[in-house]
Design an enzyme around this catalytic site. Structure first.
Site, short mmCIF file in Angstrom:
data_model
loop_
_atom_site.label_atom_id
_atom_site.label_comp_id
_atom_site.label_asym_id
_atom_site.label_seq_id
_atom_site.Cartn_x
_atom_site.Cartn_y
_atom_site.Cartn_z
N ASN A 281 0.87 -1.18 0.00
CA ASN A 281 0.00 0.00 0.00
C ASN A 281 0.90 1.23 0.00
OD1 ASN A 281 -1.91 1.98 0.35
ND2 ASN A 281 -2.37 1.46 2.48
N TRP A 282 1.01 1.86 -1.17
CA TRP A 282 1.92 3.00 -1.30
C TRP A 282 1.38 4.27 -0.67
CZ3 TRP A 282 3.90 2.65 -7.07
CH2 TRP A 282 4.85 1.63 -7.16
N LYS A 283 0.11 4.29 -0.34
CA LYS A 283 -0.51 5.49 0.24
C LYS A 283 -0.22 6.69 -0.68
CE LYS A 283 -0.31 3.35 4.75
NZ LYS A 283 -0.18 3.52 6.21
N HIS B 272 -9.63 0.87 5.00
CA HIS B 272 -8.38 1.14 5.72
C HIS B 272 -8.65 2.13 6.85
CE1 HIS B 272 -4.27 2.44 6.57
NE2 HIS B 272 -3.87 1.33 5.95
N GLU C 239 -5.21 -5.03 10.59
CA GLU C 239 -4.21 -4.00 10.84
C GLU C 239 -4.54 -3.27 12.14
OE1 GLU C 239 -1.99 -2.25 7.13
OE2 GLU C 239 -3.98 -1.42 7.26
N SER D 14 3.45 -2.16 10.33
CA SER D 14 4.91 -2.15 10.48
C SER D 14 5.53 -3.50 10.15
CB SER D 14 5.30 -1.69 11.89
OG SER D 14 4.85 -0.37 12.14
N GLY E 266 2.99 -1.19 4.21
CA GLY E 266 3.14 0.21 3.86
C GLY E 266 4.57 0.53 3.48
#
Length: 253
Positions: A9-11, A95, A167, A213, A234
């Protein structure tokens, strides 16, 4: 045997050029698709190009969110029909950042899941608790409520093809992570909720990721656990080397 899935997930990171460079760097080095599903969920602006760049590889491209309507006066939104029209394979839904910053509700997430399935897009359904909820001992209750709401109204055969991502909110981007045993316990509880709602076969088929993380130095232990079928990642998905390391760990889990 559930096939592991590693979804990056590159955000809101990477320029257009950086995104293309990343895909170019990894697409010829991916483990076999028979061993692990490799996914990158990129900013919406880049999706059509990345789908084309990755078209000769086994890298799947996903979106980070979407609306549940196919069209309409929803300024700034992207529809499932639009994602499907550029051959997006996955979409992250629910999310915690979307829930917190954009007030996404369980009801809206349920509608988005239905819309994704209607367009043959695999939903990655996120759930997780706050630090306060964890300390109060209500983690499993909170997560169960989110999953029951997200899966309301679906048939077992639909749920089998979904992905669920646990998450814990307190672990996202903080450098903190749940222990592998704690993460496995909650993922197991999620599987039990799916069995309660549907049946044992469905619960055994659905893939459950851990996110929060996840890094190359902790992914092996996480993926060794019974109920953890991959990771929603992430920061560690932003560099080709660390992303490939995660994929190799999953392929050999």
């Amino acid at each position: 045997m559930r096939k592991p899935i590693i979804a990056g997930n590159w955000k809101m990171f990477k320029t257009f050029e950086e995104a293309i460079q990343f895909v170019d760097a990894v697409q010829d080095k991916l483990p076999s698709n028979e061993k692990v599903d490799a996914v990158i969920c990129a900013p919406a602006l880049y999706l059509p190009t990345l789908v084309q760049v990755a078209s000769e590889s086994e890298l799947a491209i996903g979106a980070q969110t979407m609306h549940y309507e196919n069209e309409g006066a929803f300024t700034g939104e992207i529809s499932p029909a639009q994602l499907a029209s550029v051959d997006v394979d996955y979409v992250i839904l629910g999310h915690s950042e979307r829930r917190e910053y954009y007030n996404e509700t369980d009801e809206a997430i349920n509608k988005k899941v239905a819309a994704a399935l209607a367009h043959n897009i695999v939903p990655i359904i996120c759930c997780g608790e706050t630090l306060e909820e964890r300390e109060a001992g209500t983690t499993e209750q909170k997560v169960a409520g989110q999953i029951k709401a997200a899966l309301a109204g679906f048939e077992a055969q639909q749920v089998e093809h979904m992905v669920i991502a646990y998450e814990p909110i307190w672990a996202i981007g903080t450098g903190k992570t749940a222990t592998a045993d704690d993460a496995n316990q909650v993922c197991g509880a999620i599987r039990s909720v799916v069995e309660e709602l549907f049946d044992a076969a469905t619960a055994n088929a659905v893939r459950i990721q851990y996110g929060g993380s996840v890094k190359p130095d902790n992914v092996h232990e996480l993926l060794s656990k019974e109920h953890i079928d991959g990771a929603l990642v992430g920061g560690a998905s932003l560099q080709p080397e660390s992303y490939l390391t995660l994929l190799e760990a999953a392929a050999n889990a």
